[in-house]
Design an enzyme around this catalytic site. Sequence first.
Site: not given
Length: 547
Positions: A79, A100, A161
């Site tokens: 991500t 991440n 997020k």
Amino acid sequence: MKFKFLLSFVCLFIFLTSSKQIAQQPKKSKLVVGIVIDQMRYDYLTRFADRYGKDGFNRILKGGFSLENAHYNYIPTYTAVGHTSIYTGTTPSEHGIISNNWYDKFLKKSIYCVDDTNYKTVGNNGLNGKKSPKRLYTSTITDQLHLAQNMHGKTIGISIKDRSAILPAGHTANAAYWYDGDNYNTWITSTFYMKDLPKWVKDFNLDNKADEYLNKPWETLYDIKSYTNSRDDDNIYEGKLVGQKSPTFPKNLKSLRSKNGNFSLIKTIPAGNTFTADFAKAAIIGEKLGKSEYTDFLAVSFSSTDYIGHKYGVSAIETEDTYLRLDKDLADFFKFLDQQVGKENYTLFLTADHAAVHAPSYLQSLKIPAHYLNLQKFREFVLKITKKYFNSIELIENVSNYQIFLDKEKVESLGLDVNTVAQKLADEVVYFDEIYKAVTARTLQTTQFSTGILNSLQNGYNQKLSGDVLMIPNPATLIRERTGTSHGSGYSYDTHVPVIFYGNGINQGATSKRYNITDIAPTIANFLNIEAPNGTNGVVIDEVLEK
Ligand code: ZN
Ligand code: ZN
């Protein structure tokens, strides 16, 4: 006389050509909207095509320009890395967001991409706002827009997020907002951006929409029998919410929320996307985006698709239902943009930060090669190699993200050479079942791989930050439990994502030519007549832009 005639002819020619140029130049957009759908595979556009309405995905597919064969060109497809690469037009080799979480060889500990203890939470008294984009080395398209307009115009990042709000919004962002969760029902930010939340965010937080969404059960949008694009509802490849007996509909959220992180439960249901769109709309109104003489930039990322994908997998009814509901949220959001900003005044792109693999356990049941790697066993295997060849089990500092970090001081103290140890490890780790390829950092520094999976590995390799041995697992290998799925590889199931441009200045059409995700930022920069981000190595996709 002849001269006069020639002069007027030349003038007429200049007038015609210049007026033609003016007519062809699209007008400046007042708002650019970047939309990232977390974990959206390209085939979610085609697999559910007949189930989508005309005003969501289909509206921008029909009216805009679709890249049907766009891929991530680096490893790992996670991500933070995906969001950063979209907005910087480059890969981890340059932008420095290599995962991440990763092992920081200078601090000698694992770090999270946007953690920054220099800052505090704004919005509640929790700890989840101590964030900034300080680990991002290069500029973003949002930074470049700010630079080009002498910091006029607003750039804002929004996502459930933190990393998906912070990294796209860049270093110069006016704000990045993310949703806290657990017992905090608040959209928060960091003192990196501001001292206090604006009134519209405070009002939104007081509105308590989350409870409204969590008090309704998650039932399928249509009759469950109509979900013929997915597997049966009850199957062994899907995960369950804590407290559920089977991974089936309906999901009684009200009774399940206390066992599933209270407010955090909203992150893992389709309403999390609706909630994100609600907040994005409030931002557009609250910040008057698209209303000034400057161009504003709103980066919105829908994260619930990723939580749902991880839990239930690629061919679950839960996943199909999530995309059918997201299609409605998008339709509603586009209509809102038409009304609030004006159809002619905005340009948007929609893409994903990575895709996902079919659950390996499901693939195995179909006799397609797929694997689960046991990280504990792999670490033991690595130690066996160093014991066998160098008579030490203290040479390894860390194994993570398919990388081995050597304890260089230890290696040298034993009179060994770092490159020799690394090469031996690269030669030997491929004897572990799920490891397909391994190369040393030295090889990536000295050899140029121009195509294939080693090119992706090289684009993800950052000399300053990465480990000493880099490995590639077999296709369809995951490190996790046997239900649900994940992503992270350089294989096409993880790299192939939708890229759709739409709105002012965008051609109608589609191409099946191969493009990279890193081409999005330079294309938007070219459209805006601004400099591309400083590490960009993507190309401008000419066919997308009206010229
Ligand atoms: Zn993601
Ligand atoms: Zn994910």
